[in-house]
Each structure stands twice: as C-alpha cells, then as structure tokens.
Design a protein around this motif. Sequence first.
Motif, PDB file in Angstrom:
ATOM      1  N   CYS A 161       0.845  -1.186   0.000  1.00 28.43           N
ATOM      2  CA  CYS A 161       0.000   0.000   0.000  1.00 28.43           C
ATOM      3  C   CYS A 161       0.888   1.247   0.000  1.00 28.43           C
ATOM      4  O   CYS A 161       1.769   1.377   0.850  1.00 28.43           O
ATOM      5  CB  CYS A 161      -0.887  -0.027   1.236  1.00 28.43           C
ATOM      6  N   CYS A 188       0.145   3.230   3.647  1.00 26.35           N
ATOM      7  CA  CYS A 188       0.565   2.746   4.972  1.00 26.35           C
ATOM      8  C   CYS A 188       1.639   1.655   4.887  1.00 26.35           C
ATOM      9  O   CYS A 188       2.169   1.242   5.900  1.00 26.35           O
ATOM     10  CB  CYS A 188      -0.634   2.233   5.767  1.00 26.35           C
ATOM     11  N   CYS A 200      -6.637  -1.195   0.276  1.00 22.73           N
ATOM     12  CA  CYS A 200      -5.757  -1.718   1.312  1.00 22.73           C
ATOM     13  C   CYS A 200      -6.618  -2.268   2.431  1.00 22.73           C
ATOM     14  O   CYS A 200      -7.538  -1.602   2.910  1.00 22.73           O
ATOM     15  CB  CYS A 200      -4.866  -0.590   1.821  1.00 22.73           C
ATOM     16  N   CYS A 252      -5.745   0.148   5.849  1.00 21.03           N
ATOM     17  CA  CYS A 252      -6.159   1.551   5.962  1.00 21.03           C
ATOM     18  C   CYS A 252      -7.270   1.920   4.986  1.00 21.03           C
ATOM     19  O   CYS A 252      -7.729   3.052   4.983  1.00 21.03           O
ATOM     20  CB  CYS A 252      -4.963   2.475   5.778  1.00 21.03           C
ATOM     21  N   ASN A 312      -7.186   2.484   1.951  1.00 26.85           N
ATOM     22  CA  ASN A 312      -6.748   3.357   0.864  1.00 26.85           C
ATOM     23  C   ASN A 312      -7.078   2.687  -0.467  1.00 26.85           C
ATOM     24  O   ASN A 312      -6.836   1.497  -0.647  1.00 26.85           O
ATOM     25  CB  ASN A 312      -5.231   3.562   1.005  1.00 26.85           C
TER      26      ASN A 312
HETATM   27 ZN   LIG Z   1      -2.831   1.010   3.502  1.00 29.62          ZN
END
Ligand SMILES: [Zn+2]
Length: 120
Positions: A98, A101, A112, A115, A117
């Motif tokens: 990712c 993170c 992800c 997180c 994302n």
């Molecule tokens: Zn992430």
Amino acid sequence: MERFDTMLEAAEFATTLCKNWKFAISDDGYDVKDLLVLAETSDSENPIDEDNFYVVSPSGAIGLCEDGEDIDWLILSAAMPNENLPLTYQAVTRMKFCPKCGSPVVPSARFCSKCRNGLR
Ligand SMILES: [Zn+2]
C-alpha cells in the motif's frame, strides 16, 4: 491465481478448466451441474467474510483463502487429484504494498485491507 468473492464465481471459472471434481475430504464426485449447485448452496448458506476469498488452481481445483494466508483446498480436479497445490496465496503471487501505509496487499486488491486506501 485470480480471487473470487463467491464460490459460484469460482465454480463458474473452474468449469472453464475441467469438467469433473472431487471433494477434498471424501471421494464424492461432482460434475459441472453438481458443482454449480454446491457453490450456490454454499454461498447462500455459508457466505464468506469479506476478508476471505476463493481461488481456482490452473487445473480447476477450488480453494478458500482466509485472512490472505493459508488456502484450504475444498474441491479438487478429478483429472489432477494429486496436483501440487499452493498452500498460501502469497507464495504464488507477487505482493504489492500500500503506498499510504506500507501494508502488503494482494495485487488484485482494490483497497488496502488495513487503511482502506484505494489502490487503483
Ligand atoms: Zn494502507
């Protein structure tokens, strides 16, 4: 290997690879129709968590991957029952990370898992 969110999607893909299967822990055999019925029943009675997914081996075996790690091979291809099946998803795929993170994510992931994302 591609990943599938439902057993039916995995089963439909598996039917493009072989035409007969056997259950991993018994000798029950399945043809295409049996497999699709089994998959539909499994999806409606026993849906998997969103972190889990199904995979299909090159010979048409269907496995369930939980937590992105070990694969439980549920249904084997009758044509290749002794196929050397991978035990982990990571072992057969190149990991991505990712960008936000740094957590490892599977290449086909859209988000992800840590997180959330977006990756595309
Ligand atoms: Zn992430």
